[in-house]
Each structure stands twice: as structure tokens, then as C-alpha cells.
Design a protein around this motif. Sequence first.
Motif, mmCIF file in Angstrom:
data_model
loop_
_atom_site.group_PDB
_atom_site.id
_atom_site.type_symbol
_atom_site.label_atom_id
_atom_site.label_comp_id
_atom_site.label_asym_id
_atom_site.label_seq_id
_atom_site.Cartn_x
_atom_site.Cartn_y
_atom_site.Cartn_z
ATOM 1 N N GLU A 284 -52.750 -4.847 74.228
ATOM 2 C CA GLU A 284 -52.619 -5.986 73.322
ATOM 3 C C GLU A 284 -52.409 -5.517 71.886
ATOM 4 O O GLU A 284 -51.534 -6.039 71.174
ATOM 5 N N ILE A 285 -53.184 -4.544 71.457
ATOM 6 C CA ILE A 285 -53.002 -4.018 70.103
ATOM 7 C C ILE A 285 -51.607 -3.418 69.964
ATOM 8 O O ILE A 285 -50.932 -3.610 68.946
ATOM 9 N N SER A 286 -51.181 -2.709 70.978
ATOM 10 C CA SER A 286 -49.860 -2.085 70.945
ATOM 11 C C SER A 286 -48.765 -3.132 70.784
ATOM 12 O O SER A 286 -47.850 -2.974 69.959
ATOM 13 N N ARG A 287 -48.843 -4.204 71.554
ATOM 14 C CA ARG A 287 -47.827 -5.268 71.451
ATOM 15 C C ARG A 287 -47.855 -5.918 70.071
ATOM 16 O O ARG A 287 -46.820 -6.194 69.473
ATOM 17 N N LYS A 288 -49.070 -6.160 69.573
ATOM 18 C CA LYS A 288 -49.203 -6.842 68.279
ATOM 19 C C LYS A 288 -48.788 -5.944 67.117
ATOM 20 O O LYS A 288 -48.525 -6.442 66.016
ATOM 21 N N SER A 289 -48.728 -4.646 67.336
ATOM 22 C CA SER A 289 -48.409 -3.720 66.241
ATOM 23 C C SER A 289 -46.918 -3.672 65.937
ATOM 24 O O SER A 289 -46.520 -3.244 64.853
ATOM 25 N N LEU A 290 -46.075 -4.071 66.877
ATOM 26 C CA LEU A 290 -44.631 -3.955 66.697
ATOM 27 C C LEU A 290 -44.187 -4.733 65.467
ATOM 28 O O LEU A 290 -44.545 -5.903 65.290
ATOM 29 N N THR A 291 -43.391 -4.091 64.641
ATOM 30 C CA THR A 291 -43.010 -4.661 63.345
ATOM 31 C C THR A 291 -41.495 -4.674 63.223
ATOM 32 O O THR A 291 -40.855 -3.613 63.201
ATOM 33 N N LEU A 292 -40.937 -5.857 63.156
ATOM 34 C CA LEU A 292 -39.491 -6.041 63.059
ATOM 35 C C LEU A 292 -39.115 -6.255 61.596
ATOM 36 O O LEU A 292 -39.511 -7.249 60.983
ATOM 37 N N LEU A 293 -38.346 -5.332 61.050
ATOM 38 C CA LEU A 293 -37.989 -5.392 59.635
ATOM 39 C C LEU A 293 -36.607 -6.002 59.408
ATOM 40 O O LEU A 293 -36.315 -6.494 58.319
ATOM 41 N N LYS A 294 -35.772 -5.977 60.428
ATOM 42 C CA LYS A 294 -34.395 -6.455 60.280
ATOM 43 C C LYS A 294 -33.907 -6.942 61.631
ATOM 44 O O LYS A 294 -34.189 -6.318 62.657
ATOM 45 N N ASN A 295 -33.166 -8.049 61.640
ATOM 46 C CA ASN A 295 -32.643 -8.594 62.899
ATOM 47 C C ASN A 295 -31.362 -9.371 62.619
ATOM 48 O O ASN A 295 -31.316 -10.596 62.718
ATOM 49 N N GLU A 296 -30.319 -8.643 62.277
ATOM 50 C CA GLU A 296 -29.052 -9.273 61.937
ATOM 51 C C GLU A 296 -28.430 -9.943 63.161
ATOM 52 O O GLU A 296 -28.438 -9.386 64.261
ATOM 53 N N ARG A 297 -27.886 -11.132 62.938
ATOM 54 C CA ARG A 297 -27.172 -11.905 63.966
ATOM 55 C C ARG A 297 -28.042 -12.214 65.169
ATOM 56 O O ARG A 297 -27.529 -12.398 66.279
ATOM 57 N N GLY A 298 -29.343 -12.259 64.949
ATOM 58 C CA GLY A 298 -30.245 -12.610 66.042
ATOM 59 C C GLY A 298 -30.106 -11.696 67.239
ATOM 60 O O GLY A 298 -30.184 -12.134 68.387
#
Length: 980
Positions: free
Chosen positions: A430-444
Amino acid sequence: MPQFHHNIIKICTALGSTIIILLFIQACSFEKLEGATKAYAQDIPDANYKLPVTITDSVDTLHKKKEIQVDSLLNKLSLREKIGQLFFVRAQGYFQNVNDEDYRELASLIKQYHVGGIVFFKGSVYGQAVLTNQLQEISGLPLWITQDMEFGAAMRVEGTTRLPPAMGIAATQNPDYAYLAGRITAQEAKALGVHQVFAPVLDVNNNPRNPVINVRSFSGKPDTVALYGQRFMEGIQSQNIIATGKHFPGHGDTDTDSHYALPVINHDYERLEEVELVPFKKMIDSGIQSIMSAHIAFPNISDNPNLPGTLDPSILRRILVDSLNFKGLIATDGLEMRGISAHFSPGEAVIRSLKAGADMMLLSLDEISAIQEVERAVERGILTENRINRSVRKILKKKKQAGLFEQRKIDINQLNIAISNPENREIANEISRKSLTLLKNERGMLPIQPNRYSRILLLSVTDNDNEERGAALAYEMRKYHPAVRHRVFHRNISAEDRQDIIQSAQWANLIIIGSHVYINSSGGHHFDAAQRRLIHSLPDGTPKGVITFGNPYAVGDLPNARFHLLAWQGSDLQLRNTAPALFGASNIGGRLPIEIPGSYGINRGLSLPQTTIRFGDPQSAGLSSDSLYKIDTIMHDAIFDSTFPGGVVTVVKDGVVAYQKGFGYETYEKHNPVNKSDIYDLASLTKVTATTPAMMKLIDEGKINLDDKVSSYFPEFNKGKKQDITIRHLLLHTSGLPAYRVYVDKLKSRSAIVEAIKNEPLINEPGTTYEYSDLGFILMGEIVEKVTGKRLDRYMRDTFYSPMGMNSTYFNPRDVGQWVSNRIPPTEIDTIYRQKTIRAEAHDERAYYMDGVAGHAGLFSSGSDLAAYTQMLLNGGTYGGQQYLSPAIINSFTRKQSEYVNRGLGFDRKDEDSSSAGSLTSEKTFGHTGFTGTSFWVDPEHDLTIIILTNRVYPYRSYGRNISKIRAAVANAVITSVID
């Protein structure tokens, strides 16, 4: 003879065992020990002597050891023994024979030089535990066991629970995760016999070129480091294990690795107080029991400008002890590190550390030489024995508080209970999943939609020679996408492998670069020249995304990537939990705890919700494994009773495929075991997995109305009572049409069968009687084609199956390819029409002669695909970020709609009296069953789906009559497993 021995002889006499008495008396001739160890031996028998079990039990029961008084014990120790207690020596926690050179050297340090404890490095659970017990047994005084466990015991010990690194924990923005991580770490440390954990790291990582701290730090903000460090410490110390904050006064703002050289920080005290000291002050005020020093010089705040902090009284005594009022244990960082050992002899390093205020001397380059030098320093008056006593007293007090004078050995039998238990693993996931950090997501670009990007290359770029780097990520990605190639660009790659990467890149229409590039000792965190050349050689027109599995600053090297995702660490834990997020199977919500200069500011992060199913385990979905495993017994018993030769059970809870198993074999010959990914003939599940959702979609779009007359599609219905039949009647099985007709005795084409149904006489007046009818659904399949211009199979693949990633769901699977048809068990041995074993073609004769595509039967699918489909229904019609059906249409079709039976439109519902959905599912449960032995039941109140796929009609359809009871028993087992 001491009174203790007299008591044992009395016990033995009472037992009438003269031989045991003689053995005991002989064994009591202990070799004389020096100093206080000799006195202590009166309480602890010599390690080379093994008491008989019965005698040992009697001793433990009848003899109460005197409570150890630390000062009294200290006064009885010789100077050599006192000095030895200050040293903590390296050990590897693997199996060692007592005659191995490493073991003999370690045993010598313990027995001859009386070292105070061990610093365990790499090892295995049982290897370290057994070695700990052996070492404790040969030591006069109990050993104090220590270990680095910054990201859980798995930092050092194989088979334990691995946790995300500190920066990943902080990215969750939930300090409670830091507490849980600390608690798990301490629980497993305690089980392994570890008394002190060298964590948390309290350094503020505000220097991107820091070669040694990086993701080991919680953040670049002092307050964040203080908050998460405190919670981690509280988690550790909640288990009566000592936490150690490091590296005082702060190692975050360096660009030199103290393992190889001496870093220098030129900040003044005011700056140190505003940044580096903030976490340490917080920890000290919160009761941390140990601090580790840093091998860093601070010329602007020290009276000794070139002296490492570990050896500097200005740092340890004046700031840590006097200013911050720290009274606990002060441990040196490893004295073998070049920041110390390149400038000071082993003895001088220890002497200076003691003068500076340190208590625990970790990992001296030469313990024997150092002990001798310290002893000589005391004799010459360079050090006082009182200074030695002060640190030894602290160490002995900790040993006493830990109960080591009463019990120093580990209970080996508890290891497989305490270590890596399901609860700990789920918290880590759970901690591992919650740690993921998305900084950029062009064009979805995320979540990845398989129909949008049909061929994915995962390119793992690593700065070492590990050819398996990223393999766990590729394995998990293939659960969500059928076409994922994995290639690794490593240090020793061949020219042929390099060319293979280029060819795979040309094949792909999406390239994901997994960066396993770590910061190096020079502070560089960029891709090297060879890595950059490869990346630049990838096709320009192919979209690319980047995931960093280690150094988050590396995203700055690929600014043109469509997405930047931080996963913090290249462990299998992080790799496994990254894959679902790429496909929308877990949410993304982490925030950046640092600043990435020129790219992203602190607290940056995008959020994406979970929109598809995730493959997990029972705990992650709030199900009890013990209760859920009743399914195994039910299925095995059903196979033994010949209800079916094999099958697959899939349970989906809260969007998680929490249980999925294959049982038995494809046939009773037991040649091919069933795999959980096997595909089965759904039979009548086709009605609610193809025809019904097609009608729902067309009604949603206004292209069909429930009350449309069937005669508007088929002129043959424009006469007599047939002209009253509506789409609603067909869905409710109240059209008046018969259940079925054989037809195929004479009619063996699609057109002929459809024509016969259109002209079929009614057996009931429309809307008056429930008669479950295949014929009405065959007609609806034809209506879909009339309205859309696409046959039912093509319409469903284009509209639902392909965009939802249902790549195991097909009519006529034999035409798709062997990769599908080879996963399909035989359905039945047909001795009437086709005179062969039916496999990978529609079992239902009418569907077969209708080219394998009919509204009532003919569809094949897997448990995973049906999990996706049913979750779409539970989601209110959305899946993977796309709206397929409206919540209103789903509610309308799945609620009770018939006055005659408890059925919805197309969907069956749980019977009020008895049902194959079991007795414990809610009243809102809907689903369907298939003649071949398939079923799914969806319980909206529990956010739950139960899918059972079998070939119960094998070898003949007279088999498997007990299938309804099996379905009900499985459903009840699932509901019983739901944890409130």
C-alpha cells in the motif's frame, strides 16, 4: 560448590538419575574467566557445555537469576573487557560452519576481545537468526545486535518485508505510513534478535548532487524530515527496539561520499540550526534513544576545522550533548569509511571518537589494533577509565533494559510467523502504491489504453551489469497488456543486444524507459554518454515515457518524454506496484518531497484515480485469506466428485482481483493442468456479456428503445400477438417464444436458423409468462447488427472488449490464433452432431451453425476479462477512464424488472429462496449462469464479483449436475471472508 549447583543435584536426586548428576558435576568445572566475566559465569553456564533438556527446564523453572546491577557488573569488568564492549563488529547473516575462517575470526573477537555487539550486513532470515544464537552462546556478556534497516529489514535480510525508501514514504503525504514502516521494521528486527536499528535517516536532502543520501532522506524540507522521521522513530520504539537518527549534524548538503573521502560543509551555525538540526532537535525532544554521527568536517562551526564530526568535540559534545541536551547512545558511522580511515589509525579514530563524545564504535578497520591502542591510551593517561566507563555503562543499561541478561537467544520457531506476514506485506504494498509520483502526463498518456498503444517496449536502462533489471515490472505489465517486450541496456551489453533494442523500438508504438540510473560517488545523476546515445537513437515519432527507479533527478535528462513517473527504488516491491498504476489499476497521488532544479518544484504531483482492476491479494481487498481458502477445498472436492474436471475461480473485491486460482485439469485424463488464465466457453453468459451490454449501449445512445416493437426490425413479427412483442419482452424472457428449438437437425446455416426463429409460433401471450428463451436473445443479436451495421462479435470487440483490454474474450477463438485457442479446455465430446471433441468452437449447436456468433451463446472468455467487465458495471459504466454505459442504464437493467421472477433486463438476480449466488450475498446481487459450467455473480453492496469457469459438461452434458451447489458454496465462502 555454589548453592545453585546444590539445588540442581537435589533435583537430579529426586529424579533418581545418578548419571545426570555425574555429568552435571563434571560440566561445572568451568574454565576460569577474567574479571567480571568470571563472576558472571556463576549465572550463565559455559557455552561449550550443553545441559540435558530436563535439567535445563528445571534450572529455568526453579532458579531465579539475581537481577543484574549495571554498576556492580561494570566494576567487575577488566579494562580490556570494558574497552571491548565499545566495539561493534561486522558480520554476514548467512550460514557459516564453525570452522570457517570468518566464523573463527568473529568468535575470537567475541571470546578474546569481548566486543559489545554485532553489526549485521547481508543475510537470510534463518542464517542470521541461527548465527545470532551461536554468537550469543559463546559470548560472556550478551551481545548487542544492530543493523541498518532504513527501508525495512529487507535492506539487509533476504525474505523479510521490504518497504519503500524514506523519500517514497514522504511522497505519500501520510505520516502514518512512516509510523507503520517503522513498526514493521522493528517487529521483524525483534524477531531476528536485533536490538538497535540504524534508522531513520534525518538528513535534509537539499543537494541534488548528494552522492550518498538521495532517496534515503525523507525530503528536502527540514519540517517534513522531522515529521516523518519522528513517526518512523515512534514506530520502531513502539516495539522496544532502539531507533538511531543519522547522520548528525546533517549529511544532506554534501556532494562527496564519505565512504570514499571526507566531505566538507562550510555552513555557519545559524544555517545549520535553520535546516540540518531541525529534524535532530525534533527527534531528541520526542525521545529518540540513539544518534549516529557523520564523517563530515564543518570548518565554520568547529574549533577543529579539518576534523570529521565523528571525531570532533565541537560537533558531538558542544552541539549534540550540550546544546541539544541529548543523553542517549551516540554511535559513530562506520569507522572503516575513508572519511576516517584515510586520515587516522584504527586506534586513534576510536580514541578521538570517545573524546568527542561517541559511545558505540562501529566497524573499526582493525578492532584488535584499536582495542590495544585504546588500552594503551588509558594506561598512558591519554584517556581516563572513567570516560570508558561512561559509555560502557550506557551500553550495559540498554542490554539490561532489553532483558538480555535473562534471555539473549531468538525463538527460531517464531520466525515464520513474525517475518514477512501477510499484514506487513500488504502495508508495504500500500505504501509503495501510494508513493508513486506523476510529475508530467502529456496528452493523457496515462493510464495506458491497450487499444491505443498495442505494442509496448519497456527499456530498462541501468548503470550496472544486471541483465534482469526491470524484469518484475515487465512481468506485471503483461497482466494488463498482451504485447510488452522488455529489453535491458546494461554496462556490458553486446552489439547484437544493442541492435535488438533498436529493432524492438521500431516495432513498438510506445516506449517506456525505466531509469535504473543511480547517483554516483562523484555526485553525477545523469545518463552517461552511451545511455544518451541509445536513447537518442530511438524513433523520434514513437511516444516515450520515463519512470525513475532510484534517482528522481534523472527525469531532468529526458524533458521531452510524454510522462515522468517517480517510483523511488528499483526493488521488486516498487516494480510490482508500478505496473498497475500505468494501466489505471491503482491510483496515483504522490507529491514530490524535493525540488528537481529546472524541472519541478517541491510538492509537485498529478493525481489519477484507479479506473481498472488490479491484480492483488486478499489482504489488499479486505478479505481474510484463511476464510477465502475454503474455496480450495470446495473446488478440490467438486473435482474429486466429478462435478467438473477443472476450473478457475476469480474473486474481485473493491476493484482488486483478490483471489484467482486454477484447479484440476482440462479433462479427467489429467494431462494438462488448468491455469488461472485459461479461457472457457461461456455458453449463456454470452447473453449478459455480449447481447445485453450491446442493447444497453444502443439504448443509452437512443438508437434503440426498450419498448420498440420487434416487428420494426423483423416484418415476420407484424402479425397476430407477435406484433405486441417488444425489446423489453425479449430481455425479460416474456416474449411468448419457446425456450429453444433444436433446428440444427435440419438447419445448418445462420440465415436458416434466424429465419426459422422469426417464424416460430408463440407458446404464450407476450408479457404474461416467464419462459427462459434462447430464441429471443438470438433475435436481439440480429437487431444489434441491423442497427449498427456490425455483427455482434465485431460490435462488441470494437465498442467494449478491445478498448477495455479484454484480450481473451472472443467469438470463434480458433480464428484468433493459437495463443488464444491453446488456452481453452475441451468442452464436450459430441456424439450427436459433430462427432468429435468440442474445443475452441461454440458448444451450443445453434451458435455453432450460426458461424459461431449468436446472441445467446458462443462467446469465450477468461476470469480476468470477466473481472474487468463486471467491474465496469460496478463502476457505474466506467473503465480505464472511459464511460461505456450510464449508471442509470446499469441500475435499470440489474434491478428487479419482472413481476414473475426475480430477474432484471437480461441479467438474472439472486433468488429469494435459494440461488447459486449463495445465501450470504446481498439482495441486490445480479449475474448469470452458463450451461457449460460458467457463472458470475455481482454483489454491489459488497463491491464484489464471484466468477466461476468450468467445463462441467465434459466429457458429456449429463455430467456436473451438482454445479449449482458448488457455485453457492463458493459464494458463501467469499462472503464469509469479507473483513468488516
